[in-house]
Design an enzyme around this catalytic site. Structure first.
Site, PDB file in Angstrom:
ATOM      1  CD  GLU A 112      -2.924  -0.362   0.031  1.00 24.46           C
ATOM      2  OE1 GLU A 112      -3.267  -0.101  -1.182  1.00 24.46           O
ATOM      3  OE2 GLU A 112      -3.775  -1.624   0.508  1.00 24.46           O
ATOM      4  CG  HIS A 113      -0.360   4.622   0.745  1.00 22.62           C
ATOM      5  ND1 HIS A 113      -0.529   5.886   0.061  1.00 22.62           N
ATOM      6  CD2 HIS A 113      -1.189   4.401   1.482  1.00 22.62           C
ATOM      7  CE1 HIS A 113      -1.967   5.966   0.395  1.00 22.62           C
ATOM      8  NE2 HIS A 113      -2.407   4.909   1.355  1.00 22.62           N
ATOM      9  CB  THR A 114       4.457   0.274  -2.385  1.00 20.14           C
ATOM     10  OG1 THR A 114       3.383  -0.294  -2.826  1.00 20.14           O
ATOM     11  CG2 THR A 114       4.801  -0.271  -1.051  1.00 20.14           C
ATOM     12  CG  ASP A 115       0.607   3.152  -6.357  1.00 23.32           C
ATOM     13  OD1 ASP A 115       0.937   3.847  -5.612  1.00 23.32           O
ATOM     14  OD2 ASP A 115      -0.372   2.848  -7.221  1.00 23.32           O
ATOM     15  N   GLY A 148     -16.280   4.669  -3.348  1.00 26.43           N
ATOM     16  CA  GLY A 148     -15.474   5.299  -2.320  1.00 26.43           C
ATOM     17  C   GLY A 148     -14.894   4.340  -1.157  1.00 26.43           C
ATOM     18  N   GLY A 155     -12.345   2.366  -1.381  1.00 29.85           N
ATOM     19  CA  GLY A 155     -11.120   2.124  -1.752  1.00 29.85           C
ATOM     20  C   GLY A 155     -10.876   0.687  -2.720  1.00 29.85           C
ATOM     21  CB  SER A 186     -15.537   2.853  -7.994  1.00 33.72           C
ATOM     22  OG  SER A 186     -15.493   3.911  -7.092  1.00 33.72           O
ATOM     23  CB  SER A 187     -12.475   6.705  -9.609  1.00 31.15           C
ATOM     24  OG  SER A 187     -11.432   6.353  -8.513  1.00 31.15           O
ATOM     25  CG  ASP A 191      -5.665   1.948  -7.919  1.00 29.10           C
ATOM     26  OD1 ASP A 191      -5.087   1.320  -7.305  1.00 29.10           O
ATOM     27  OD2 ASP A 191      -6.192   2.949  -7.570  1.00 29.10           O
TER      28      ASP A 191
HETATM   29  C1  GLA Z   1      -4.944   4.828  -4.180  1.00 29.45           C
HETATM   30  C2  GLA Z   1      -4.050   5.094  -5.491  1.00 29.45           C
HETATM   31  C3  GLA Z   1      -3.052   3.904  -5.730  1.00 29.45           C
HETATM   32  C4  GLA Z   1      -2.518   3.592  -4.547  1.00 29.45           C
HETATM   33  C5  GLA Z   1      -3.252   3.396  -3.458  1.00 29.45           C
HETATM   34  C6  GLA Z   1      -2.452   2.950  -2.069  1.00 29.45           C
HETATM   35  O1  GLA Z   1      -5.863   3.424  -4.573  1.00 29.45           O
HETATM   36  O2  GLA Z   1      -5.126   5.329  -6.442  1.00 29.45           O
HETATM   37  O3  GLA Z   1      -2.332   4.334  -6.817  1.00 29.45           O
HETATM   38  O4  GLA Z   1      -1.417   4.647  -4.201  1.00 29.45           O
HETATM   39  O5  GLA Z   1      -4.260   4.487  -3.099  1.00 29.45           O
HETATM   40  O6  GLA Z   1      -1.799   1.909  -2.103  1.00 29.45           O
END
Ligand code: GLA
Length: 471
Positions: free
Chosen positions: A49-52, A144, A146, A149-150, A223
């Site tokens: 998570e939050h690595t991309d 919304g 996580g 969907s967007s 995503d």
């Molecule tokens: C959102 C962002 C992704 C990623 C996640 C956290 O979904 O769109 O690119 O950074 O948060 O892992």
């Protein structure tokens, strides 16, 4: 093109009524005739998570919950979109390389972003379409929550536009053994005799991730890659650092046998978190800028992944204001929601990224070894890290994570997605699923007064064209 059976497997029969209703609704709006049905899935991230956006590692799974886009090509560049849900009013724009944006929060901005980025890529106006978006429950991607969907909307629009602007475009992949990238599109553009523009799945995914910057959040590539490249019954290991040719390393990893990946939606759906998200991005960029003094040439945290954490930590302040960085000549780039007086928790945010990258690699090894207990421990550790170091959890998510672990047969639980609400993902032994659901639902209601919703993740394929028929 693949069939609903290829896409939904055992769930295909349930989809018939949904697709029929969508076709009828399309015919009522745009008139009878041929209609193309595209889909793009949501995703659940197992770990990473939050690595991309730090060029690190992720391990998402494409869901069988998806956004449909029923569409018919137009002779001009207009994109006209309706949505079956009345909260989302019709949208019309011309698909060129500079599309004026609607105010923030307008759902059509995801479509505008997709069209603009594709038009820029091809260097011309696109052939437009008339479309109907179908993303409502229970088969749509919860919004919304996580679960992207967007991005599913962005990718669905991009796939449809690519279909008529590249040639035959992408088709939803039926997984063929040995087919490493089943979603590649390499068909000739039949509309003229010039060499055909081509767009493979990876390029499309990359364009979609850039497209979403149109709405303000400075997200990474995860995503869109999973929405395009997902595979039935597999997670996608993605190395988010492109090579010199701009290509990414991907690997499909089979999901564990005997266990379910359950997604539990807290019902806490934060809107407008892009400022908080961008502040996390800012803290990581600040870390890179500060590390560059000692480790020349690094551009992302990932580039320092092989340095022991203690060495990196010594270079990173616990916190620093953006103004203090600016005074040292460090600019963080265009990040809406980040101001000179924003204080960044640099060390803890970077520690999360550094440790999380290691956990993803270990999780892939655990999956390959069938070591579900090890995988579960990694999920738990990943959760502690997003809670304590990245600080993106909230009390409702903590309740789900904690009560989920109280159940015998649960290997691990963690927040999935960006955070500030949304969903948890839990690795639950098949026979423990009913107890898990009953226990967590009851405890959650008692502690928060809210209802949690549950669904089992069935890993589906990436986006594409599912059917061509008559409305
Ligand atoms: C959102 C962002 C992704 C990623 C996640 C956290 O979904 O769109 O690119 O950074 O948060 O892992």
């Amino acid at each position: 093109m693949s069939t609903p059976q290829d896409v939904y497997g055992d769930g295909a029969a349930e989809q018939t009524a949904r697709y029929d209703a969508a076709r009828r609704a399309f015919g009522e709006i745009y008139g009878r005739g041929k209609v193309y049905c595209f889909r793009a899935p949501g995703r659940v991230n197992l770990i990473g998570e939050h690595t991309d956006y730090n060029h690190g590692f992720v391990l998402p799974v494409a869901l069988d919950k998806d956004t449909l886009l029923l569409a018919r090509p137009r002779a001009d560049a207009l994109v006209r979109l309706c949505n079956v849900e009345p909260d989302y009013p019709p949208v019309t724009f011309a698909a060129g390389p500079a599309i004026p944006s609607a105010p923030p929060g307008d759902w059509g901005n995801y479509a505008r972003g997709a069209a603009q980025r594709l038009a820029q890529h091809f260097g011309r106006e696109l052939r437009g379409l008339d479309g109907l978006v179908v993303g409502s429950p229970p088969y749509g991607v919860p919004r919304g929550a996580g679960l992207s969907s967007s991005s599913a909307l962005t990718v669905a629009v991009a796939v449809a536009l690519a279909h008529w602007n590249v040639g035959a475009g992408l088709s939803a992949s039926a997984d063929k053994p040995g087919d490493t990238d089943a979603n590649h599109a390499r068909m000739a553009d039949l509309s003229d005799a010039k060499p055909a523009p081509t767009l493979d799945g990876m390029t499309l995914a990359q364009l979609c991730s850039e497209a979403e910057w149109y709405v303000g959040t400075r997200g990474g590539v995860m995503d869109h890659f999973i929405a395009v490249l997902g595979r039935r019954d597999h997670a996608l290991f993605l190395d988010c650092r492109p090579d010199a040719a701009g290509r990414y390393r991907t690997e499909y990893v089979p999901l564990p046998a005997g266990y379910r990946i359950l997604v539990v939606d807290s019902g806490v759906h934060h809107r407008n978190v892009s400022g908080a998200y961008n502040q996390r991005v800012a803290a990581c960029r600040a870390g890179v800028a500060l590390l560059r003094a000692r480790y020349a040439g690094i551009t992302h945290l990932r580039d320092a992944q092989d340095v022991p954490w203690a060495e990196l930590a010594a270079e990173l302040p616990e916190e620093i204001a953006v103004a203090a960085l600016l005074a040292r000549g460090i600019e963080l780039g265009d990040l809406p929601g980040v101001n000179p007086d924003t204080v960044l928790q640099v060390r803890a945010r970077c520690r999360h990224v550094w440790t999380e990258n290691r956990r993803v690699i270990e999780a892939v090894a655990a999956l390959r070894a069938g070591d579900t207990a090890a995988l579960g421990r990694l999920l738990d550790a990943a959760h502690a890290s997003v809670r304590d170091d990245y600080e993106v959890s909230c009390p409702e998510i903590e309740c789900l994570v904690r009560t989920g672990r109280e159940v015998d047969g649960v290997a691990g639980t963690r927040l999935t997605g960006a955070g500030w609400g949304g969903c948890i993902v839990a690795l639950v032994r098949n026979d423990a699923v009913p107890t898990f659901e009953a226990h967590v639902a009851g405890r959650y209601r008692a502690e928060t007064g809210r209802n949690a919703s549950f669904f089992a993740c069935r890993a589906g394929p990436g986006a594409g064209l599912v059917s061509v028929s008559r409305a």
